[in-house]
Design an enzyme around this catalytic site. Structure first.
Site, mmCIF file in Angstrom:
data_model
loop_
_atom_site.group_PDB
_atom_site.id
_atom_site.type_symbol
_atom_site.label_atom_id
_atom_site.label_comp_id
_atom_site.label_asym_id
_atom_site.label_seq_id
_atom_site.Cartn_x
_atom_site.Cartn_y
_atom_site.Cartn_z
ATOM 1 N N ALA A 220 -1.518 -6.378 11.464
ATOM 2 C CA ALA A 220 -1.551 -5.271 12.236
ATOM 3 C C ALA A 220 -1.832 -5.182 13.631
ATOM 4 O O ALA A 220 -1.306 -4.496 14.458
ATOM 5 C CB ALA A 220 -2.168 -3.918 11.599
ATOM 6 N N LEU B 121 1.642 -6.791 3.570
ATOM 7 C CA LEU B 121 2.417 -7.602 4.931
ATOM 8 C C LEU B 121 3.237 -6.773 5.442
ATOM 9 O O LEU B 121 3.310 -6.501 6.591
ATOM 10 C CB LEU B 121 2.925 -9.030 4.381
ATOM 11 N N ARG C 197 -0.376 -4.128 -10.822
ATOM 12 C CA ARG C 197 -1.614 -4.767 -10.865
ATOM 13 C C ARG C 197 -2.773 -3.944 -11.521
ATOM 14 O O ARG C 197 -3.260 -4.405 -12.519
ATOM 15 C CB ARG C 197 -1.839 -4.968 -9.358
#
Lengths: 646, 249
Positions: free
Chosen positions: A53, A450, A339
């Site tokens: 970023a 990402l 997850r």
């Protein structure tokens, strides 16, 4: 519970335009004020952090003609922790012709975030995702390709289309090196001034605007004052509050926390992601946990023995005595459930006493079937580097023996509150990447970090910061400006205090103890009783820290213990807020599981009537009750449903 | 197991350094080398002695921050980064010598920490493809043969740790430079700047006072990412091509 916080006025995002969701980003870019190229060089921007970023924003704003000053704590911007991301980056290219679209990526991300993110932001992320891949390829990022020369894709973590682009198991490294090279190109061009081994320790707020930072030169100890017309924090997540995490050792919350103390709201601090496929802890001395890409779950099968304490070699346990618990409980998604679900399921089987390895804190991830099906060379081609890494760390060969895995803290969805422009509640302070709270809701899908980091840095911020900068340049400040002097004095006083305590305990011993409290009570499963206990213990330990920590050496040299001490001091304050946030949210959503809020079969139970809001916290002083400011979340496009992966 | 460490201690860049001996007991074979140094530092702090400074960050072998010379070998006895080296590679009673990278281009900052800024400056000189944000064509507009993409990737895995420099008797940074030249030079997107890139990067390399490459190969032998030595041949080929095409203009 109200004794722990005060409820204040609600807050809302004023920047996202109304109208059809597909048009909002275009509308915003059109309504944002522009800065004429000739005026850009009169405007300055500070960017803290050089991960995806930060580096992408610095490169892009530098190229656009702004004067950029960039900071990182590492010895080179190329080392920021984005580099460690393994699996991939999502983009709605639909190169597979498998029904993917921008809308589907948007839908999956909102649903995956368990309906706690903003629709407008997420849709923009999905839109921009397409451009990211183009940009990275143009920079020379060597993504995996097929024999025809076109880009390869895979399916990843909880979705049913193949939209993940990857570069073996080193996608983050390749993307970061791409952004780093673009950044260094601007350094050479003179548009970006790079300050390595510098740590931001305070933000300067003057005239109601963020106007600069105080940074410490970590080699000389000099306390430097830097001014700019806008400040961007791209300083990553706060997973290291748990001491053990998959974060790099230096990852910290200090920049974000210092901004919070100066008025930026901190949103949803309790949303932490626990990654299911990490290498288990091996001993007391453990300093970090290593993640293995969850792409392993595409072909590996997760199981534990049916009966607890089974002493046999896993290879000797017959099929009928194994419990492939994810495949059993979630037949539709099997080993590919999101997850949070995979992590909690692992915790549950270990709590039942069926865990494997040291301390019973592990489950098997078995490739025997995959090797039988595809042959060892195919498994090696796909996962070779991960298997090597596992073997290096554990000394066991995963081609022969099933891997042992256990969940570990990996990512923090919470962060500084930002509007659609990525601007915090402190005018002129922008926050990008993991450091903000904006796009992942209560749970982040694989290969989306990402995507967000690069979306924010390459495409979003460079099209919104201009709206703010168009009113600049702002009044010229110097080191004698009272606000700057005060910020600098605060930093000095804190350093002096840390160096003068000279107690009997090391910084790491405090950090480890804090981490254990957080893992036990604010980890994968949280209860009211546990969180209350945690808050008491954190306060007590923080008190002891300021009386009894030992930091040797002086300020005017490279002093790694001093750096750590400052970070841990801020982790203490953050930890308390995380627990208060977790305590007030009496529902289970995404990475936040409250034991009091579950279905009969133990699945997370959201409470949309009570809690469909962002909890943005205002700082009121150390140990004072923080103020809760709610931002209501509305879902116009995606119907709010209880997630089901059965 | 019990280990004797001989560690380089140096207060700052301009102060002379020296080897100091420390004993560490109860080292577990499952500890990483850096975790063993953590244990040492905890002990030193409690004894009132300043801890040993060393660079490290991700501790999973990818950021390139860590790196010390262990018994004369960059990153130690296994071909991996220092953070991925485990104490099971040593034996009870071992005496282990730990030093910083030694090269003129990498001055010592403190103890085991060196300044590798020279690597960033080599990248600044030309280690990139000029592709301003927003200008890119569709990613599939230009197919790249898989063999080229794979070769580019193999070179691109360099983590910039500097072990190649530490291992080289000439303290040359040529493997690092060659990895970048090869990565970008293998890709169609890297072609327009290919000739200028190699010249500028090699010039910067020399200006930073790295030594010349005499094809000894110690660099590739210690490289934790297995960057192949033939990247240097590639660099030399590109450099020669570039210089001859420039002189023919």
């Amino acid at each position: 519970m109200t004794e722990l916080y005060i409820e204040g006025d609600p807050i809302r995002d004023e920047k996202a335009p109304e109208g059809p969701i597909q048009e909002r980003w275009d509308k915003r870019r059109f309504s944002a004020k522009l800065v004429n190229p000739a005026n850009r060089r009169k405007l300055s921007v500070i960017i803290v952090g050089t991960g995806l970023a930060g580096a992408s924003a610095a490169a892009t704003l530098g190229e656009a003609g702004y004067q950029v000053t960039s900071f990182c704590y590492q010895d080179s911007p190329r080392r920021a922790h984005s580099i460690a991301a393994q699996g991939g980056i999502n983009a709605a290219k639909n190169y597979r012709n498998d029904g993917d679209s921008i809308y589907r990526l948007f839908y999956d991300t909102v649903k995956g975030g368990d309906f706690r993110s903003r629709e407008s932001n997420v849709h923009r992320l999905a839109q921009v995702s397409v451009e990211i891949i183009d940009q990275c390829v143009a920079q020379g990022v060597p993504f995996a390709r097929e024999y025809g020369g076109l880009l390869d894709n895979r399916s990843f973590g909880g979705v049913q289309v193949s939209r993940t682009f990857y570069a073996r198991g080193q996608t983050g490294q390749q993307l970061l090196i791409g952004a780093y090279q673009a950044l260094e190109r601007q350094v050479a061009a003179g548009t970006v001034e790079m300050n390595t081994r510098h740590e931001m320790l305070e933000v300067i707020v003057a005239g109601g605007r963020a106007r600069g930072i105080i940074a410490r030169d970590m080699v000389t100890g000099e306390i430097e004052t830097h001014f700019a017309d806008a400040v961007v924090l791209a300083t990553g997540g706060y997973g290291n509050v748990f001491y053990l995490s998959t974060n790099a050792m230096g990852c910290n919350v200090t920049a974000a926390w210092r901004a919070h103390r100066k008025g930026a709201l901190f949103a949803n601090p309790c949303y932490t992601q626990i990654h299911p496929t990490c290498i288990p802890v091996s001993g007391e001395y453990q300093s970090k946990l290593t993640l293995m890409s969850e792409s392993l779950r595409n072909d590996g099968r997760i199981w534990v023995p049916k009966k607890g304490g089974d002493p046999r070699d896993p290879r000797d346990i017959p099929e009928e005595e194994r419990d492939y618990y994810l495949e059993r409980r979630y037949p539709a998604f099997g080993n590919l459930v999101p997850r949070d679900i995979a992590s909690r399921a692992a915790k549950n089987v270990c709590d039942e006493g069926r865990g494997v390895g040291p301390g019973g804190l592990g489950v098997y991830l078995d490739f025997a079937d995959a090797i039988k099906r595809m042959g060892r060379p195919a498994v090696e081609a796909r996962y070779g580097n991960l298997f090597d890494m596992y073997q290096r760390i554990t000394g066991e060969n995963p081609y022969e023996v099933p891997m042992r895995i256990y969940p570990a803290v990996h990512y923090t969805m919470g962060g500084l509150w930002v509007d659609y422009d990525l601007q915090s509640t402190l005018p002129g302070l922008f926050v990008t990447g993991e450091a903000n709270f904006s796009d992942h809701g209560a749970n982040r899908l694989g290969a989306s970090a990402l995507m967000q980091g690069l979306a924010d840095g390459y495409f979003v911020l460079p099209n919104t910061v201009n709206d703010y900068l168009a009113d600049g340049p702002f009044e010229k400040l110097d080191e004698n400006t009272p606000e700057a002097r005060e910020a600098s004095e605060t930093v000095r006083a804190r350093i002096d205090r840390l160096l003068s305590i000279n107690g009997t305990r090391t910084v790491d011993s405090f950090h480890k103890e804090l981490g254990q409290i957080m893992w036990d009570y604010c980890g994968m499963e949280r209860t009211e009783e546990g969180l209350r206990k945690a808050i008491d213990r954190i306060r007590e330990l923080r008190g002891e820290f300021w009386q009894n920590v030992r930091v040797l050496g002086s300020n005017d040299e490279l002093n790694q213990a001093l750096e750590k001490a400052g970070r841990v001091a801020d982790f203490f304050e953050l930890a308390e807020l995380m627990c208060i946030d977790a305590l007030h949210r009496r529902e289970s959503c995404g990475g936040h599981f409250r034991a009091e809020s579950q279905t009969e079969d133990g699945e997370a139970l959201r409470d949309d009537d009570e809690f469909a809001y962002v909890a943005a916290w205002e700082f009121a002083g150390t140990g004072e009750q923080p103020v809760l400011r709610k931002e209501d979340l509305e879902y116009e496009y995606v119907e709010m449903k209880q997630r089901s992966y059965k | 197991m019990n280990i004797t460490l001989r560690v380089w201690r140096q207060k700052s860049r301009d102060v002379e350094g020296r080897m100091v001996t420390y004993e560490i007991e109860d080292v577990s074979p499952d500890m990483s080398f850096l975790e063993m140094l953590d244990v040492l530092n905890e002990k030193l702090t409690l004894q009132g002695e300043e801890p040993v400074a060393f660079d490290h960050d991700c501790r999973e072998g990818i950021c390139g921050a860590c790196g010390v010379v262990i018994d004369g070998v960059a990153h130690g006895p296994e071909t991996t980064t220092t953070c991925q080296l485990h104490m099971r590679s040593f034996s009870d009673g071992d005496v282990i010598t730990v030093e910083p990278w030694r090269a003129t281009a990498f001055p010592v900052v403190k103890d085991l920490v060196v300044d590798r800024g020279a690597f960033d400056r080599i990248i600044q000189a030309g280690g990139y493809i000029s592709a301003p944000t927003g200008t890119a064509p569709d990613a599939h507009a230009m197919p790249v043969p898989k063999s080229d993409a794979d070769r580019a990737f193999d070179a691109a895995t360099c983590i910039g740790c500097g072990a190649c420099v530490a291992a080289c008797p000439n303290a040359s940074g040529m493997l690092f430079t060659a990895a970048k030249v090869t990565h970008l030079g293998m890709l169609p997107q890297g072609q327009p700047e290919r000739e200028a890139r190699v010249v500028k990067m090699v010039n910067q390399h020399d200006e930073e006072e790295f030594g010349g490459c005499t094809n000894i190969g110690e660099c590739a032998a210690v490289c934790p990412k297995g960057i192949p030595l033939d990247t240097i041949s590639q660099l030399n080929r590109d450099l020669l091509g570039s210089l001859t095409s420039a002189s023919s203009e």
